[in-house]
Design an enzyme around this catalytic site. Structure first.
Site, mmCIF file in Angstrom:
data_model
loop_
_atom_site.group_PDB
_atom_site.id
_atom_site.type_symbol
_atom_site.label_atom_id
_atom_site.label_comp_id
_atom_site.label_asym_id
_atom_site.label_seq_id
_atom_site.Cartn_x
_atom_site.Cartn_y
_atom_site.Cartn_z
ATOM 1 N N GLY A 112 4.318 2.696 -9.565
ATOM 2 C CA GLY A 112 3.934 1.417 -8.977
ATOM 3 C C GLY A 112 2.874 0.738 -9.822
ATOM 4 N N GLN A 139 -4.069 -4.943 -11.614
ATOM 5 C CA GLN A 139 -4.177 -3.915 -12.643
ATOM 6 C C GLN A 139 -3.886 -4.456 -14.047
ATOM 7 O OE1 GLN A 139 -1.590 -0.940 -10.349
ATOM 8 N NE2 GLN A 139 -3.002 0.391 -11.450
ATOM 9 N N LEU A 142 -2.674 4.547 -12.443
ATOM 10 C CA LEU A 142 -2.664 4.147 -13.852
ATOM 11 C C LEU A 142 -4.014 3.557 -14.269
ATOM 12 C CD1 LEU A 142 0.905 2.536 -14.105
ATOM 13 C CD2 LEU A 142 0.192 4.800 -14.885
ATOM 14 N N HIS A 156 -0.756 2.661 -1.467
ATOM 15 C CA HIS A 156 -1.576 2.653 -2.696
ATOM 16 C C HIS A 156 -1.590 1.251 -3.326
ATOM 17 C CE1 HIS A 156 -3.030 4.692 -6.516
ATOM 18 N NE2 HIS A 156 -2.636 3.517 -6.974
ATOM 19 N N HIS A 163 -4.519 -1.857 -3.728
ATOM 20 C CA HIS A 163 -4.911 -2.579 -4.953
ATOM 21 C C HIS A 163 -5.104 -4.069 -4.673
ATOM 22 C CE1 HIS A 163 -4.979 0.170 -8.303
ATOM 23 N NE2 HIS A 163 -3.786 0.664 -8.034
HETATM 24 ZN ZN LIG Z 1 -3.082 2.485 -8.670
#
Ligand SMILES: [Zn+2]
Length: 169
Positions: free
Chosen positions: A45, A50, A93, A134, A138
């Site tokens: 994901g 991000q 990540l 998750h 974010h």
């Molecule tokens: Zn993450």
């Protein structure tokens, strides 16, 4: 195009993302880049903050490209239902090299727009429910590290600070 993935500590990751007003060609390009970046990482994901864009978009594929029907794109997602509890190891990540056991719902239903702007709804259990929660986190500026408590969280934060000071983060 691959986009660089921001790491824990970058302010963008710690702030809530904005609603997407309309699906412009720029948004479509961003979604394509997010999918490519997620698969290249590889990860299950990726959320827009991000890659440095404070927008409410995430992509998920728990098959990491092995199952063509596994890819999901969510624009302006929201939870419809969440229930149950699961405790599993989780990584991110944006927090490379660290894992921790995180409490998550065992089932989650998410509603949002797909890349064509059509309303869609998906139900996830197990890993998919975990991935939904998750990625939704974010969009609210929350990382899995923030979900930890006490010593576990302090340990990860301290090691990241040390790596940052050493120029290795
Ligand atoms: Zn993450």
């Amino acid at each position: 195009m691959l986009r660089p993935i921001l790491k824990y500590g970058d302010q963008m990751l710690h702030e809530p993302a904005r609603t997407v007003e309309s699906i412009t060609p720029e948004i479509e390009r961003l979604v394509d880049d997010m999918i490519e970046t997620m698969y290249a990482a590889p990860g299950v994901g990726l959320a827009a903050p991000q890659v440095g864009l404070p927008l409410r978009i995430f992509v998920v594929d728990i098959s990491i490209g092995h199952d063509p029907s596994g890819l999901m794109v969510f624009i302006n997602p929201e939870f419809v239902e969440r229930d149950g509890v699961q405790l599993e190891e989780e990584g991110c990540l944006s927090v490379p090299g660290f894992n921790a056991t995180v409490v998550r719902p065992s089932r989650a239903v998410v509603k949002g727009l797909d890349r064509a702007g059509t309303v869609q709804q998906h139900e996830g259990t197990g890993l998919l429910a975990r991935a939904f929660q998750h990625e939704m986190d974010h969009l609210d500026g929350t990382l899995f590290v923030d979900r930890l408590r006490g010593i576990k969280r302090d340990l990860i934060v301290r090691r990241i600070k040390k790596l940052t000071r050493a120029g290795k983060w």
